[in-house]
Design a protein around this motif. Structure first.
Motif, short mmCIF file in Angstrom:
data_model
loop_
_atom_site.label_atom_id
_atom_site.label_comp_id
_atom_site.label_asym_id
_atom_site.label_seq_id
_atom_site.Cartn_x
_atom_site.Cartn_y
_atom_site.Cartn_z
N LYS A 98 0.84 -1.20 0.00
CA LYS A 98 0.00 0.00 0.00
C LYS A 98 0.88 1.26 0.00
CE LYS A 98 -4.01 -2.10 0.42
NZ LYS A 98 -5.11 -1.95 1.31
N ASP A 99 0.26 2.36 -0.42
CA ASP A 99 0.94 3.66 -0.37
C ASP A 99 0.59 4.37 0.93
OD1 ASP A 99 0.36 4.51 -3.92
OD2 ASP A 99 1.57 2.94 -2.96
N VAL A 100 1.55 5.16 1.44
CA VAL A 100 1.27 5.95 2.64
C VAL A 100 1.76 7.38 2.44
CG1 VAL A 100 1.37 4.01 4.26
CG2 VAL A 100 3.45 5.30 3.75
N GLU A 101 1.09 8.30 3.13
CA GLU A 101 1.49 9.70 3.13
C GLU A 101 1.70 10.16 4.56
OE1 GLU A 101 -0.59 11.60 -0.88
OE2 GLU A 101 -1.23 12.25 1.11
N LEU A 102 2.84 10.79 4.78
CA LEU A 102 3.17 11.31 6.10
C LEU A 102 3.28 12.83 5.98
CD1 LEU A 102 6.04 8.77 6.94
CD2 LEU A 102 3.56 8.47 7.16
N ARG A 103 2.74 13.51 6.98
CA ARG A 103 2.66 14.97 6.88
C ARG A 103 3.54 15.63 7.94
NH1 ARG A 103 -1.67 19.10 5.74
NH2 ARG A 103 -1.30 20.79 7.23
N CYS A 104 4.08 16.78 7.55
CA CYS A 104 4.91 17.58 8.48
C CYS A 104 4.53 19.05 8.39
CB CYS A 104 6.39 17.40 8.15
SG CYS A 104 7.48 18.53 9.07
N ASP A 105 4.27 19.65 9.55
CA ASP A 105 4.04 21.09 9.63
C ASP A 105 5.23 21.71 10.35
OD1 ASP A 105 0.87 20.27 9.64
OD2 ASP A 105 1.24 22.28 8.88
N PRO A 106 6.07 22.45 9.64
CA PRO A 106 7.27 23.01 10.28
C PRO A 106 6.92 24.22 11.14
CG PRO A 106 7.11 23.79 8.04
CD PRO A 106 5.97 22.84 8.23
N ILE A 107 7.91 24.69 11.85
CA ILE A 107 7.74 25.91 12.64
C ILE A 107 7.55 27.08 11.67
CG2 ILE A 107 8.93 27.52 14.18
CD1 ILE A 107 10.23 25.06 15.50
N SER A 108 6.58 27.92 11.97
CA SER A 108 6.29 29.05 11.10
C SER A 108 7.53 29.92 10.90
CB SER A 108 5.17 29.89 11.72
OG SER A 108 4.91 31.02 10.93
N GLY A 109 7.82 30.22 9.64
CA GLY A 109 8.96 31.07 9.33
C GLY A 109 10.25 30.32 9.04
N HIS A 110 10.29 29.04 9.37
CA HIS A 110 11.49 28.25 9.07
C HIS A 110 11.50 27.92 7.59
CE1 HIS A 110 12.73 26.64 13.31
NE2 HIS A 110 12.69 27.95 13.24
N THR A 111 12.60 28.25 6.95
CA THR A 111 12.67 28.02 5.50
C THR A 111 13.20 26.63 5.15
OG1 THR A 111 14.85 29.03 5.45
CG2 THR A 111 12.96 30.47 5.01
N ALA A 112 13.94 26.03 6.05
CA ALA A 112 14.54 24.72 5.77
C ALA A 112 13.70 23.62 6.42
CB ALA A 112 15.97 24.66 6.29
N GLN A 115 5.46 4.75 -1.78
CA GLN A 115 4.59 3.93 -2.61
C GLN A 115 4.97 2.45 -2.46
OE1 GLN A 115 5.56 5.95 -6.38
NE2 GLN A 115 3.43 6.65 -6.46
N ARG A 116 3.98 1.60 -2.59
CA ARG A 116 4.20 0.15 -2.58
C ARG A 116 5.10 -0.22 -1.38
NH1 ARG A 116 5.42 2.20 -7.25
NH2 ARG A 116 7.63 1.63 -7.14
#
Lengths: 114, 115
Positions: free
Chosen positions: B17-31, B80-81
């Motif tokens: 199966k495919d998976v999606e993982l999400r990340c919300d960085p600290i506001s204003g961090h460019t890297a 994926q996969r």
């Protein structure tokens, strides 16, 4: 190629003992940065220190101190009068100035017993 | 202020199966960085985003792995996969890189288990 070696896999001490965590690095760059991170049992890595290659002054922050020696490519971390809350996995890391990745060592698991 | 957040905290998926993982960085961090931490191991660099520049994908282990960052903020890592060897904790970090590599602030990670 950059590489970080933390030879000590696990260390166990009794509270109030001093303990030193070793870190040896390899890099071809003359400009680079060294880091230490703490990963407590909760899992979230916590930044401890950043040191650039041109600053060999040792640093002390409370019970923590760091010894940077370019001659031996080492950046060792000492905890004085250890406490149970210091129990964690500690990672040393290296980043070259123009590089994007941070190369981590395998980590040293420190257990401080009461 | 808010730190780096990741979702889900745990994901169990079947092989293939495919998976999606999400990340919300600290506001204003460019890297923004993605790492993989296998059980008892150190961190393995996967991919790096800096502002609107092309990402550094040099750490991605295979073409089954991809990541994107929309609007210079939220990032999604897609596998994926999935294979059993993909089981690990996936960590996201952000940094306000100024001169040289800055300290990275890590999220709590997503523990992925492929059965």
């Amino acid at each position: 190629a950059q590489k970080v070696t933390q030879a000590q896999t696990e260390i166990s001490v009794v509270e109030k003992e001093d303990v030193t965590l070793d870190c040896v690095y390899e890099t071809r760059d003359t400009t680079y940065y060294l880091f230490w991170y703490k990963q407590p049992p909760s899992g979230e890595l916590v930044f401890l220190i950043r040191r650039n290659s041109f600053d060999e002054q040792n640093e002390i922050s409370g019970r923590y101190s760091w010894n940077f020696q370019k001659s031996t490519s080492s950046f060792n971390f000492t905890i004085t009068a250890s406490q149970v809350v210091d129990s964690a996995v500690y990672f040393c890391a290296l980043s070259e100035a123009l590089g994007n990745d941070m190369r981590f060592g395998a980590g040293t698991r420190l257990t401080v017993k009461p | 202020g808010a730190g780096v957040s990741q979702s889900p905290s745990n994901k169990v998926t079947e092989k293939g199966k495919d998976v999606e993982l999400r990340c919300d960085p600290i506001s204003g961090h460019t890297a923004l960085y993605w790492y993989r931490q296998s059980l008892g191991q150190g961190l393995e660099f996967l991919i790096y985003f800096q502002g609107n520049s092309a990402p550094d994908k040099s750490g991605l282990p295979s073409d089954r792995f991809s990541a994107e960052r929309t609007g210079g903020s939220v990032s999604t890592l897609t596998i994926q996969r999935t294979q059993q060897e993909d089981s690990a904790v996936y960590l996201c970090a952000s940094s306000s890189r100024i001169i040289g590599p800055g300290e990275q602030y890590f999220g709590p990670g997503t523990r992925l288990t492929v059965t």
